[in-house]
Design a protein around this motif. Structure first.
Motif, PDB file in Angstrom:
ATOM      1  N   LEU A   4       0.840  -1.181   0.000  1.00 40.26           N
ATOM      2  CA  LEU A   4       0.000   0.000   0.000  1.00 40.26           C
ATOM      3  C   LEU A   4       0.881   1.239   0.000  1.00 40.26           C
ATOM      4  O   LEU A   4       1.799   1.350   0.810  1.00 40.26           O
ATOM      5  CB  LEU A   4      -0.917   0.022   1.229  1.00 40.26           C
ATOM      6  CG  LEU A   4      -1.830  -1.185   1.436  1.00 40.26           C
ATOM      7  CD1 LEU A   4      -2.572  -1.063   2.765  1.00 40.26           C
ATOM      8  CD2 LEU A   4      -2.826  -1.308   0.289  1.00 40.26           C
ATOM      9  N   GLU A   6       0.573   5.431   0.011  1.00 41.85           N
ATOM     10  CA  GLU A   6      -0.237   6.633   0.112  1.00 41.85           C
ATOM     11  C   GLU A   6       0.416   7.776  -0.652  1.00 41.85           C
ATOM     12  O   GLU A   6       1.639   7.855  -0.745  1.00 41.85           O
ATOM     13  CB  GLU A   6      -0.426   7.056   1.579  1.00 41.85           C
ATOM     14  CG  GLU A   6      -1.048   6.004   2.471  1.00 41.85           C
ATOM     15  CD  GLU A   6      -0.013   5.220   3.249  1.00 41.85           C
ATOM     16  OE1 GLU A   6      -0.353   4.733   4.352  1.00 41.85           O
ATOM     17  OE2 GLU A   6       1.139   5.088   2.771  1.00 41.85           O
ATOM     18  N   CYS A  22      -4.558   5.852  -1.892  1.00 45.35           N
ATOM     19  CA  CYS A  22      -3.862   4.663  -1.422  1.00 45.35           C
ATOM     20  C   CYS A  22      -3.896   3.645  -2.543  1.00 45.35           C
ATOM     21  O   CYS A  22      -4.937   3.034  -2.809  1.00 45.35           O
ATOM     22  CB  CYS A  22      -4.527   4.116  -0.154  1.00 45.35           C
ATOM     23  SG  CYS A  22      -3.809   2.571   0.453  1.00 45.35           S
ATOM     24  N   ALA A  24      -2.870   0.142  -4.169  1.00 48.26           N
ATOM     25  CA  ALA A  24      -2.503  -1.204  -3.752  1.00 48.26           C
ATOM     26  C   ALA A  24      -1.901  -1.976  -4.914  1.00 48.26           C
ATOM     27  O   ALA A  24      -2.311  -1.819  -6.067  1.00 48.26           O
ATOM     28  CB  ALA A  24      -3.724  -1.954  -3.215  1.00 48.26           C
ATOM     29  N   MET A  34     -11.134  -1.541   3.959  1.00 51.42           N
ATOM     30  CA  MET A  34     -10.028  -0.596   4.002  1.00 51.42           C
ATOM     31  C   MET A  34     -10.290   0.482   5.047  1.00 51.42           C
ATOM     32  O   MET A  34     -11.439   0.804   5.358  1.00 51.42           O
ATOM     33  CB  MET A  34      -9.829   0.070   2.643  1.00 51.42           C
ATOM     34  CG  MET A  34      -9.584  -0.893   1.492  1.00 51.42           C
ATOM     35  SD  MET A  34      -7.976  -1.735   1.598  1.00 51.42           S
ATOM     36  CE  MET A  34      -6.853  -0.349   1.379  1.00 51.42           C
ATOM     37  N   THR A  78      -7.568   1.196  -5.828  1.00 50.29           N
ATOM     38  CA  THR A  78      -7.187   2.379  -5.082  1.00 50.29           C
ATOM     39  C   THR A  78      -8.308   2.813  -4.145  1.00 50.29           C
ATOM     40  O   THR A  78      -9.494   2.696  -4.487  1.00 50.29           O
ATOM     41  CB  THR A  78      -6.840   3.536  -6.038  1.00 50.29           C
ATOM     42  OG1 THR A  78      -5.746   3.141  -6.880  1.00 50.29           O
ATOM     43  CG2 THR A  78      -6.441   4.787  -5.277  1.00 50.29           C
ATOM     44  N   CYS A  96      -3.033   4.349   5.253  1.00 51.97           N
ATOM     45  CA  CYS A  96      -4.108   3.475   4.817  1.00 51.97           C
ATOM     46  C   CYS A  96      -3.808   2.047   5.254  1.00 51.97           C
ATOM     47  O   CYS A  96      -2.651   1.677   5.473  1.00 51.97           O
ATOM     48  CB  CYS A  96      -4.339   3.542   3.301  1.00 51.97           C
ATOM     49  SG  CYS A  96      -2.997   2.910   2.282  1.00 51.97           S
ATOM     50  N   ALA A  98      -5.399  -2.280   5.106  1.00 53.97           N
ATOM     51  CA  ALA A  98      -6.257  -3.279   4.479  1.00 53.97           C
ATOM     52  C   ALA A  98      -6.400  -4.495   5.381  1.00 53.97           C
ATOM     53  O   ALA A  98      -5.426  -4.931   5.994  1.00 53.97           O
ATOM     54  CB  ALA A  98      -5.693  -3.697   3.125  1.00 53.97           C
ATOM     55  N   TYR A 116      -2.376  -5.116   6.610  1.00 52.15           N
ATOM     56  CA  TYR A 116      -1.406  -4.435   5.762  1.00 52.15           C
ATOM     57  C   TYR A 116      -1.509  -2.936   5.948  1.00 52.15           C
ATOM     58  O   TYR A 116      -2.609  -2.387   6.074  1.00 52.15           O
ATOM     59  CB  TYR A 116      -1.637  -4.790   4.286  1.00 52.15           C
ATOM     60  CG  TYR A 116      -1.660  -6.274   4.016  1.00 52.15           C
ATOM     61  CD1 TYR A 116      -0.489  -7.022   4.091  1.00 52.15           C
ATOM     62  CD2 TYR A 116      -2.839  -6.917   3.691  1.00 52.15           C
ATOM     63  CE1 TYR A 116      -0.508  -8.384   3.854  1.00 52.15           C
ATOM     64  CE2 TYR A 116      -2.869  -8.278   3.449  1.00 52.15           C
ATOM     65  CZ  TYR A 116      -1.700  -9.004   3.535  1.00 52.15           C
ATOM     66  OH  TYR A 116      -1.717 -10.361   3.294  1.00 52.15           O
ATOM     67  N   GLY A 118       0.281   1.061   4.800  1.00 57.03           N
ATOM     68  CA  GLY A 118       1.160   1.878   3.991  1.00 57.03           C
ATOM     69  C   GLY A 118       2.192   2.580   4.849  1.00 57.03           C
ATOM     70  O   GLY A 118       2.203   2.470   6.077  1.00 57.03           O
TER      71      GLY A 118
END
Length: 127
Positions: A4, A6, A22, A24, A34, A78, A96, A98, A116, A118
């Motif tokens: 990820l 940002e 964000c 991916a 998310m 995104t 961000c 996930a 996950y 960023g």
């Protein structure tokens, strides 16, 4: 695993707007809930917005409700955070996140709910 990244942070004056993205890669996030979190110096990392994998359910922290909008574009893999009417207290690093395995079509607001993350992007709102 999912990567990820940002982007879109920067310096803006009070009342201005920014749109964070964000992006991916590695896997599709079409079925991943998310979230957007922020952390200011000395503060806990807090969830400001979250969205279900379907996009049909969203959450906003009281501090940003009515000013921020989370959305997702699965075609672009995104997630976005549109931030309007920015205030100095919005200054923070924004992350961000996930979640890999949702249970139903819902959102998640706890840090431990996410798999996950960023690297973060700095948002600074000047007075």
């Amino acid at each position: 695993q999912v990567q990820l990244v940002e982007s879109g942070g920067g310096l803006v004056h009070t009342g201005g707007s920014l749109r964070l993205s964000c992006a991916a890669s590695g896997r599709t996030i079409s079925t991943y809930p998310m979230g957007w979190f922020r952390q200011a110096p000395g503060n806990e990392r807090e969830c400001v917005a979250a969205i279900s994998w379907s996009g049909g359910s969203t959450y906003y922290a009281d501090s940003v409700k009515g000013r921020f909008t989370i959305s997702r574009d699965n075609t672009k893999n995104t997630v976005y955070l549109q931030m309007n009417s920015l205030k100095p207290e919005d200054t923070a690093v924004y992350y961000c996140a996930a979640r890999r395995s949702p249970y139903g079509s819902t959102w998640y607001v706890r840090k431990n709910d996410y798999d996950y993350w960023g690297q973060g992007t700095q948002v600074t709102v000047s007075s």
